[in-house]
Design a protein around this motif. Structure first.
Motif, PDB file in Angstrom:
ATOM      1  N   LYS A  31      48.663   8.289  52.580  1.00 40.34           N
ATOM      2  CA  LYS A  31      49.077   6.887  52.642  1.00 40.34           C
ATOM      3  C   LYS A  31      50.102   6.578  51.558  1.00 40.34           C
ATOM      4  O   LYS A  31      51.047   5.815  51.787  1.00 40.34           O
ATOM      5  N   LEU A  32      49.912   7.154  50.373  1.00 45.61           N
ATOM      6  CA  LEU A  32      50.894   6.977  49.306  1.00 45.61           C
ATOM      7  C   LEU A  32      52.254   7.507  49.743  1.00 45.61           C
ATOM      8  O   LEU A  32      53.296   6.895  49.472  1.00 45.61           O
ATOM      9  N   ARG A  33      52.259   8.644  50.420  1.00 46.54           N
ATOM     10  CA  ARG A  33      53.506   9.280  50.826  1.00 46.54           C
ATOM     11  C   ARG A  33      54.249   8.463  51.889  1.00 46.54           C
ATOM     12  O   ARG A  33      55.415   8.705  52.164  1.00 46.54           O
ATOM     13  N   GLN A  34      53.580   7.492  52.478  1.00 45.58           N
ATOM     14  CA  GLN A  34      54.193   6.658  53.509  1.00 45.58           C
ATOM     15  C   GLN A  34      54.488   5.240  53.012  1.00 45.58           C
ATOM     16  O   GLN A  34      54.849   4.366  53.808  1.00 45.58           O
ATOM     17  N   THR A  35      54.330   4.995  51.721  1.00 52.76           N
ATOM     18  CA  THR A  35      54.449   3.647  51.167  1.00 52.76           C
ATOM     19  C   THR A  35      55.821   3.416  50.551  1.00 52.76           C
ATOM     20  O   THR A  35      56.322   4.236  49.783  1.00 52.76           O
ATOM     21  N   HIS A  36      56.411   2.262  50.878  1.00 54.74           N
ATOM     22  CA  HIS A  36      57.737   1.888  50.382  1.00 54.74           C
ATOM     23  C   HIS A  36      57.600   0.614  49.545  1.00 54.74           C
ATOM     24  O   HIS A  36      57.041  -0.387  50.008  1.00 54.74           O
ATOM     25  N   LEU A  37      58.117   0.653  48.330  1.00 55.60           N
ATOM     26  CA  LEU A  37      57.944  -0.459  47.389  1.00 55.60           C
ATOM     27  C   LEU A  37      59.280  -1.030  46.940  1.00 55.60           C
ATOM     28  O   LEU A  37      60.268  -0.309  46.808  1.00 55.60           O
ATOM     29  N   LEU A 180      46.781 -10.069  48.492  1.00 53.06           N
ATOM     30  CA  LEU A 180      46.559  -9.088  49.549  1.00 53.06           C
ATOM     31  C   LEU A 180      46.225  -9.753  50.882  1.00 53.06           C
ATOM     32  O   LEU A 180      45.715  -9.104  51.792  1.00 53.06           O
ATOM     33  N   GLY A 181      46.530 -11.050  50.995  1.00 57.98           N
ATOM     34  CA  GLY A 181      46.377 -11.720  52.276  1.00 57.98           C
ATOM     35  C   GLY A 181      45.057 -12.432  52.463  1.00 57.98           C
ATOM     36  O   GLY A 181      44.130 -12.318  51.664  1.00 57.98           O
ATOM     37  N   ASP A 182      44.973 -13.188  53.545  1.00 58.80           N
ATOM     38  CA  ASP A 182      43.764 -13.961  53.847  1.00 58.80           C
ATOM     39  C   ASP A 182      42.580 -13.079  54.191  1.00 58.80           C
ATOM     40  O   ASP A 182      41.436 -13.412  53.890  1.00 58.80           O
ATOM     41  N   LYS A 183      42.862 -11.957  54.858  1.00 61.66           N
ATOM     42  CA  LYS A 183      41.776 -11.067  55.270  1.00 61.66           C
ATOM     43  C   LYS A 183      42.156  -9.630  54.936  1.00 61.66           C
ATOM     44  O   LYS A 183      42.700  -8.903  55.767  1.00 61.66           O
ATOM     45  N   TYR A 184      41.877  -9.258  53.706  1.00 59.08           N
ATOM     46  CA  TYR A 184      42.162  -7.890  53.271  1.00 59.08           C
ATOM     47  C   TYR A 184      40.914  -7.032  53.490  1.00 59.08           C
ATOM     48  O   TYR A 184      39.844  -7.322  52.959  1.00 59.08           O
ATOM     49  N   ASP A 185      41.051  -6.002  54.321  1.00 57.57           N
ATOM     50  CA  ASP A 185      39.903  -5.139  54.595  1.00 57.57           C
ATOM     51  C   ASP A 185      39.970  -3.893  53.735  1.00 57.57           C
ATOM     52  O   ASP A 185      41.045  -3.341  53.492  1.00 57.57           O
ATOM     53  N   TYR A 186      38.824  -3.457  53.258  1.00 59.83           N
ATOM     54  CA  TYR A 186      38.746  -2.298  52.377  1.00 59.83           C
ATOM     55  C   TYR A 186      37.406  -1.610  52.578  1.00 59.83           C
ATOM     56  O   TYR A 186      36.496  -2.129  53.235  1.00 59.83           O
ATOM     57  N   LEU A 187      37.293  -0.427  52.012  1.00 58.61           N
ATOM     58  CA  LEU A 187      36.059   0.345  52.118  1.00 58.61           C
ATOM     59  C   LEU A 187      35.255   0.201  50.839  1.00 58.61           C
ATOM     60  O   LEU A 187      35.765   0.410  49.738  1.00 58.61           O
ATOM     61  N   ILE A 326      47.212  -1.161  34.594  1.00 68.40           N
ATOM     62  CA  ILE A 326      46.286  -1.909  35.460  1.00 68.40           C
ATOM     63  C   ILE A 326      46.934  -2.223  36.799  1.00 68.40           C
ATOM     64  O   ILE A 326      46.334  -2.037  37.875  1.00 68.40           O
ATOM     65  N   MET A 327      48.179  -2.683  36.758  1.00 70.64           N
ATOM     66  CA  MET A 327      48.869  -3.053  37.992  1.00 70.64           C
ATOM     67  C   MET A 327      49.096  -1.837  38.886  1.00 70.64           C
ATOM     68  O   MET A 327      48.896  -1.899  40.108  1.00 70.64           O
ATOM     69  N   SER A 328      49.511  -0.716  38.309  1.00 71.13           N
ATOM     70  CA  SER A 328      49.729   0.511  39.077  1.00 71.13           C
ATOM     71  C   SER A 328      48.442   0.945  39.760  1.00 71.13           C
ATOM     72  O   SER A 328      48.440   1.332  40.940  1.00 71.13           O
ATOM     73  N   HIS A 329      47.352   0.876  39.013  1.00 70.30           N
ATOM     74  CA  HIS A 329      46.055   1.269  39.567  1.00 70.30           C
ATOM     75  C   HIS A 329      45.660   0.362  40.729  1.00 70.30           C
ATOM     76  O   HIS A 329      45.134   0.827  41.750  1.00 70.30           O
ATOM     77  N   ASP A 330      45.921  -0.942  40.593  1.00 70.29           N
ATOM     78  CA  ASP A 330      45.610  -1.887  41.669  1.00 70.29           C
ATOM     79  C   ASP A 330      46.426  -1.588  42.922  1.00 70.29           C
ATOM     80  O   ASP A 330      45.919  -1.720  44.046  1.00 70.29           O
ATOM     81  N   ILE A 331      47.689  -1.208  42.736  1.00 72.09           N
ATOM     82  CA  ILE A 331      48.537  -0.887  43.892  1.00 72.09           C
ATOM     83  C   ILE A 331      48.020   0.361  44.595  1.00 72.09           C
ATOM     84  O   ILE A 331      47.921   0.404  45.830  1.00 72.09           O
ATOM     85  N   VAL A 332      47.659   1.377  43.826  1.00 71.35           N
ATOM     86  CA  VAL A 332      47.120   2.604  44.421  1.00 71.35           C
ATOM     87  C   VAL A 332      45.820   2.313  45.154  1.00 71.35           C
ATOM     88  O   VAL A 332      45.573   2.828  46.256  1.00 71.35           O
ATOM     89  N   LYS A 333      44.969   1.473  44.577  1.00 72.76           N
ATOM     90  CA  LYS A 333      43.706   1.111  45.230  1.00 72.76           C
ATOM     91  C   LYS A 333      43.965   0.368  46.540  1.00 72.76           C
ATOM     92  O   LYS A 333      43.274   0.582  47.537  1.00 72.76           O
ATOM     93  N   ALA A 334      44.961  -0.507  46.540  1.00 70.82           N
ATOM     94  CA  ALA A 334      45.289  -1.244  47.757  1.00 70.82           C
ATOM     95  C   ALA A 334      45.825  -0.304  48.835  1.00 70.82           C
ATOM     96  O   ALA A 334      45.480  -0.431  50.015  1.00 70.82           O
ATOM     97  N   ILE A 335      46.677   0.639  48.443  1.00 72.86           N
ATOM     98  CA  ILE A 335      47.235   1.600  49.396  1.00 72.86           C
ATOM     99  C   ILE A 335      46.130   2.449  50.009  1.00 72.86           C
ATOM    100  O   ILE A 335      46.130   2.719  51.219  1.00 72.86           O
ATOM    101  N   SER A 336      45.181   2.876  49.190  1.00 73.05           N
ATOM    102  CA  SER A 336      44.117   3.769  49.663  1.00 73.05           C
ATOM    103  C   SER A 336      42.905   3.012  50.194  1.00 73.05           C
ATOM    104  O   SER A 336      41.880   3.617  50.511  1.00 73.05           O
ATOM    105  N   LYS A 341      40.114  -5.354  42.839  1.00 71.45           N
ATOM    106  CA  LYS A 341      39.642  -6.245  41.781  1.00 71.45           C
ATOM    107  C   LYS A 341      40.079  -7.668  42.099  1.00 71.45           C
ATOM    108  O   LYS A 341      40.660  -7.945  43.131  1.00 71.45           O
ATOM    109  N   ASP A 342      39.798  -8.587  41.170  1.00 71.36           N
ATOM    110  CA  ASP A 342      40.165  -9.986  41.360  1.00 71.36           C
ATOM    111  C   ASP A 342      41.685 -10.147  41.346  1.00 71.36           C
ATOM    112  O   ASP A 342      42.418  -9.252  40.919  1.00 71.36           O
ATOM    113  N   ASN A 343      42.163 -11.326  41.767  1.00 68.94           N
ATOM    114  CA  ASN A 343      43.607 -11.481  41.960  1.00 68.94           C
ATOM    115  C   ASN A 343      44.391 -11.622  40.659  1.00 68.94           C
ATOM    116  O   ASN A 343      45.596 -11.350  40.643  1.00 68.94           O
ATOM    117  N   PHE A 344      43.750 -12.011  39.558  1.00 72.84           N
ATOM    118  CA  PHE A 344      44.450 -12.115  38.275  1.00 72.84           C
ATOM    119  C   PHE A 344      43.849 -11.159  37.253  1.00 72.84           C
ATOM    120  O   PHE A 344      42.628 -11.007  37.162  1.00 72.84           O
TER     121      PHE A 344
END
Length: 361
Positions: A31-37, A180-187, A326-336, A341-344
């Motif tokens: 998923k990381l390999r397919q992500t454009h930022l 991450l939107g109104d309905k962000y789904d995660y595992l 922290i921000m990089s980790h949050d982006i990786v978590k969102a991609i995967s 975590k919380d929004n702020f």
């Protein structure tokens, strides 16, 4: 990159990313390999995030900045990407050139011909994530966030929006925000039962571990505009929360300063900007205290002074490393699709406290 190219990792990639594949799995690496930022504005914070994501192995990063390198940037060691020979070059070009050496597999693009106001929905269509750094024009931040909300793309799970992040560091303080939107789904992984010792057949003790079950969960996030216009009342009994309220109020003060003076405060004009920023902050905290039902419990009791606010106008690489990590980790978590975590996230370097806090979500 087509589906055949992204269906599996090559042996070279498996070797290169071995440690992080062990951490978050091969599917997440794909998923990381397919992500454009899209990363907007070059500074020590954005470079920290860009460096981390380059090493993680994302598909591409577009660095958006039409300003040029100055001698002050080099003297202050703004980033690892600039030297005295690059003065007057575009910051985005210098940054791409230096960061490309970290990971040749990542496609780095320098955008130096556009301004932030020219970004529209069609331009955002290219990206999965939009990240804005050290920018205090509230209307522009809100507009970019809303453009990301409006942008929907189709993937194997259906429609999803382009996700929006913004962050800044100001002196010893910093914050990171994500929508991450109104309905962000995660595992999410839940444990059932408890770990205990049981007697085995041979009379010895054996360990019986709790069972872990992975389930799909949904979480709602708010826009930057909604979060910052909300009358946030933190828990006054938490010392950590009281510590990061200073960072929150400084952020609101910088946004208000830009609204009033149509620019951000600067070190070169600190003789004028610091007193004006102090007036804004004092008015803000006094009005909050007056609105509080119990002034004795009010958490907005900062004592602003000129030295503290002058420090806010400087760039601090150490704080950028913490907030950027922290921000990089949050982006990786969102991609995967890991549990977010919380929004702020607020960081107060003077008290060495960082805290994730939900506001309006």
């Amino acid at each position: 990159m087509n589906s055949n190219q992204t269906s599996m990792l090559s042996d070279e990639e498996a070797t290169l990313y071995d440690r992080q594949i062990r951490l978050w799995g091969a599917d997440a690496q794909l998923k990381l390999r397919q992500t454009h930022l899209l990363l907007i504005n070059v500074n020590s914070l954005s470079i920290e995030v860009c460096k981390n994501l380059c090493l993680a192995g994302v598909a591409s990063i577009t660095i958006f900045d039409n300003t040029r390198v100055t001698s002050n940037d080099v003297e202050e060691n703004l980033t690892l990407t600039m030297s005295s020979t690059e003065v007057d070059e575009f910051k985005s070009v210098c940054t791409c050139r230096a960061l490309q050496m970290l990971n040749p597999r990542v496609h780095l693009v320098a955008e130096s011909t556009m301004t932030i106001d020219q970004i529209d929905e069609k331009y955002i269509e290219q990206f999965d994530y939009v990240c804005l750094f050290n920018y205090y024009n509230f209307k522009t931040i809100a507009n970019l966030n809303n453009l990301c909300r409006q942008r929907e793309q189709v993937d194997e799970n259906g429609k999803k929006q382009t996700y929006f992040f913004c962050a800044a560091t100001f002196g010893s303080y910093g914050f990171a925000f994500k929508d991450l939107g109104d309905k962000y789904d995660y595992l999410s992984e839940n444990s059932f039962g408890s770990e205990s010792l049981i007697r085995g057949e041979g009379g010895g003790n054996e360990s019986k571990k709790s069972e872990k079950v992975t389930t799909k969960s949904i979480r709602n996030y708010a826009t930057f505009e909604k979060a910052l216009t909300l009358d946030w009342k933190p828990n006054r009994r938490q010392a950590a929360t009281r510590s990061v309220v200073t960072t929150y109020n400084l952020l609101r003060g910088l946004l208000t300063f830009h609204e009033q003076y149509h620019r951000s405060p600067a070190l070169a004009t600190h003789d004028v900007d610091v007193p004006n920023l102090m007036i804004i902050l004092e008015q803000m905290t006094s009005s909050t205290a007056a609105a509080s039902s119990s002034s004795s419990n009010n958490v907005n009791n900062e004592k602003w002074n000129e030295e503290l606010l002058k420090d806010v106008l400087t760039d601090n690489n150490a704080v950028a490393s913490i907030v950027g990590g922290i921000m990089s980790h949050d982006i990786v978590k969102a991609i995967s699709k890991q549990e977010p975590k919380d929004n702020f996230f607020f960081f107060n370097g003077l008290s060495c406290v960082g805290l994730s806090i939900p506001i309006a979500c």
